[in-house]
Scaffold this active site. Structure first.
Site, PDB file in Angstrom:
ATOM      1  N   CYS A  77       0.839  -1.201   0.000  1.00 36.88           N
ATOM      2  CA  CYS A  77       0.000   0.000   0.000  1.00 36.88           C
ATOM      3  C   CYS A  77       0.873   1.251   0.000  1.00 36.88           C
ATOM      4  O   CYS A  77       1.783   1.378   0.820  1.00 36.88           O
ATOM      5  CB  CYS A  77      -0.900   0.007   1.233  1.00 36.88           C
ATOM      6  SG  CYS A  77      -1.942   1.483   1.358  1.00 36.88           S
ATOM      7  N   CYS A  92      -2.795  -0.201   9.250  1.00 36.20           N
ATOM      8  CA  CYS A  92      -2.028  -1.443   9.181  1.00 36.20           C
ATOM      9  C   CYS A  92      -0.730  -1.315   9.969  1.00 36.20           C
ATOM     10  O   CYS A  92      -0.109  -0.255   9.987  1.00 36.20           O
ATOM     11  CB  CYS A  92      -1.707  -1.805   7.735  1.00 36.20           C
ATOM     12  SG  CYS A  92      -3.142  -2.337   6.772  1.00 36.20           S
ATOM     13  N   GLN A 251     -17.979 -11.275  11.014  1.00 33.32           N
ATOM     14  CA  GLN A 251     -16.534 -11.293  10.855  1.00 33.32           C
ATOM     15  C   GLN A 251     -16.127 -10.491   9.623  1.00 33.32           C
ATOM     16  O   GLN A 251     -16.751 -10.596   8.562  1.00 33.32           O
ATOM     17  CB  GLN A 251     -16.034 -12.732  10.727  1.00 33.32           C
ATOM     18  CG  GLN A 251     -16.171 -13.546  11.998  1.00 33.32           C
ATOM     19  CD  GLN A 251     -15.236 -13.067  13.097  1.00 33.32           C
ATOM     20  OE1 GLN A 251     -14.221 -12.420  12.851  1.00 33.32           O
ATOM     21  NE2 GLN A 251     -15.589 -13.377  14.341  1.00 33.32           N
ATOM     22  N   GLU A 304     -27.226 -12.190  24.264  1.00 29.30           N
ATOM     23  CA  GLU A 304     -26.693 -11.056  23.502  1.00 29.30           C
ATOM     24  C   GLU A 304     -27.365  -9.778  23.979  1.00 29.30           C
ATOM     25  O   GLU A 304     -28.569  -9.763  24.264  1.00 29.30           O
ATOM     26  CB  GLU A 304     -26.936 -11.264  22.006  1.00 29.30           C
ATOM     27  CG  GLU A 304     -26.598 -10.092  21.115  1.00 29.30           C
ATOM     28  CD  GLU A 304     -25.148  -9.646  21.224  1.00 29.30           C
ATOM     29  OE1 GLU A 304     -24.923  -8.433  21.395  1.00 29.30           O
ATOM     30  OE2 GLU A 304     -24.245 -10.508  21.164  1.00 29.30           O
ATOM     31  N   ASP A 348     -17.751 -15.543  23.077  1.00 30.30           N
ATOM     32  CA  ASP A 348     -17.015 -14.718  22.115  1.00 30.30           C
ATOM     33  C   ASP A 348     -17.116 -13.269  22.575  1.00 30.30           C
ATOM     34  O   ASP A 348     -17.829 -12.462  21.978  1.00 30.30           O
ATOM     35  CB  ASP A 348     -17.629 -14.915  20.715  1.00 30.30           C
ATOM     36  CG  ASP A 348     -16.857 -14.166  19.633  1.00 30.30           C
ATOM     37  OD1 ASP A 348     -15.793 -13.595  19.930  1.00 30.30           O
ATOM     38  OD2 ASP A 348     -17.337 -14.148  18.480  1.00 30.30           O
ATOM     39  N   CYS A 375     -10.466 -12.138  20.282  1.00 30.68           N
ATOM     40  CA  CYS A 375      -9.804 -11.286  19.295  1.00 30.68           C
ATOM     41  C   CYS A 375      -8.653 -10.496  19.906  1.00 30.68           C
ATOM     42  O   CYS A 375      -8.011  -9.707  19.217  1.00 30.68           O
ATOM     43  CB  CYS A 375     -10.801 -10.329  18.646  1.00 30.68           C
ATOM     44  SG  CYS A 375     -11.645  -9.232  19.808  1.00 30.68           S
TER      45      CYS A 375
END
Length: 419
Positions: A77, A92, A251, A304, A348, A375
């Site tokens: 990039c 990034c 996702q 949830e 999760d 994550c």
């Protein structure tokens, strides 16, 4: 009395040490720790200090490589080009590293966090997902600068770096919005779903500024207008078709939902007619896996708190009466004494992790197995340490490079009651 050091803007020649959690490496200079972005372990670089608050550490960006490591490559990039110095895009972390090197770095971080925070020594291999390191991202949020140009924020800054495209985002997503002018101070959210439909919304800043006045930098958008798309994203995973809110949770890697569902399915081993909890269940991806496992005579409780996700889960799992939804905060629902005793629990949690209260309630319900989808490796390690105290042990860990070019890594951990 010693004055606090101020190295802001100073350039340092650094011998770069090991990778650390957060997308940087560790170096030392004149007795202080320097967290260096855009460097690799073993390199010698010249770095410009970008943040120094006078404590025992500061932050810096590598602006010139003196001696390169073997894994260094040319960033794909242009907004990650070292020639831009500290004006690079902040999205990034590892564009300068070969994809195999990125996975090695992430594996090192996961292993270090497990050992440091939980005392767990466990081998870690970060697996790639199909499709390569570019054009994997299906959901992205961009910022708009004061001239109406869309782009990405610089690292740890509100400053917008204008962009024409993003090579980690699927083709036709970002370049569809960068050619237009947008409301200064707004944010533009883009979703490219599995059917090929592109959904674009602009989140407008709250309140209109007085004529001739400039909006305060960093003000949070509060109103949304749909620019393009039906607003309903169509996805495929776990043998099912999903219709969900276009910008709701799913996702971001186009292959992640399917792969994670496969791994969870392999780990749970809940018997037909059994009971499972799906905590932080979102739109029901893992609940669908669990529902297939327990069958019509079983019981799956999906918990949830996000109302939109609950609505989507209700619609998408309407053919699975064995799945019951509980809308509410997980920490509140799991404390309810009417919750059925589970054979297995899948959780999760958000990036901060589940925390002491949820871990305690899960462990107190004594499921035979716990499957933890994470994550953030630090949050995972902290929660695993709590599970260990309650008699659980880590028996399997799968790690995935679900966010190539960034420092993020997804882990799925299987815990069982210790003998």
């Amino acid at each position: 009395m010693n004055e606090k050091p101020d190295w802001n803007g100073r350039r340092l020649r650094l011998e770069v040490g090991p990778v650390a959690h957060g997308g940087h490496c560790v170096a030392r200079h004149e007795g202080r720790v320097v967290f260096v972005r855009h460097a690799l372990p073993g390199e010698t670089v010249e770095a410009e200090v970008t943040e120094d608050r006078g404590g025992g550490f500061c932050r810096a960006d590598a602006v010139r490589v003196v001696e390169a490591a073997e894994g260094r490559v040319t960033p794909p990039c242009p907004l990650a080009d070292m020639a831009l110095g500290t004006n690079r895009c902040g999205g990034c972390d590892w564009q300068h590293a070969h994809p195999a090197t990125q996975r090695e770095l992430k594996a090192s971080v996961v292993a270090e966090q497990l050992w440091r925070l939980a005392g767990i020594e466990h081998p870690v291999e970060v697996q790639s997902l199909p499709g390569g390191a570019l054009r994997w991202r299906t959901r992205v949020r961009l910022a708009v600068d004061e001239r109406g140009r869309v782009g990405f924020r610089a690292h740890r800054s509100h400053r917008v770096v204008p962009a024409e495209d993003c090579p980690i985002t699927v083709e036709g997503a970002v370049d569809q919005v960068t050619s237009s002018s947008w409301t200064p101070g707004s944010e533009v959210e883009v979703t490219a779903d599995a059917s090929g439909e592109l959904h674009v919304s602009e989140h407008l800043p709250g309140g209109a500024p007085a004529r001739g006045k400039r909006r305060r930098s960093g003000a949070k958008p509060s109103r949304t207008r749909k620019v393009r798309g039906s607003g309903v994203a169509h996805e495929t995973a776990a043998g099912r078709e999903w219709a969900i809110a276009a910008h709701g949770f799913w996702q971001v890697h186009r292959q992640a939902a399917e792969r994670f569902a496969e791994v969870v399915d392999d780990m749970v081993e809940v018997p037909p007619g059994g009971c499972a909890w799906d905590l932080y269940g979102g739109v029901g991806l893992f609940a669908a896996v669990l529902g297939n496992r327990v069958g019509d005579s079983g019981d799956v409780v999906l918990v949830e708190s996000a109302r939109t996700s609950v609505r989507d889960a209700t619609a998408n799992l309407a053919d699975m009466p064995q799945v019951r939804l509980r809308e509410g905060r997980v920490e509140d629902v799991v404390a309810d004494p009417t919750m059925p005793a589970p054979d297995v629990v899948v959780l999760d949690p958000p990036r901060k992790g589940a925390g002491r209260n949820v871990v305690g309630a899960v462990a107190g319900s004594r499921p035979r197995r716990v499957v933890y989808v994470a994550c953030d490796p630090a949050a995972l390690a902290r929660d695993l340490e709590l599970f260990q105290r309650d008699g659980y042990r880590l028996i399997r860990l799968e790690a995935f490079d679900a966010f190539p070019m960034t420092h993020h890594v997804e882990c799925i951990a299987l815990l069982e009651v210790a003998d």
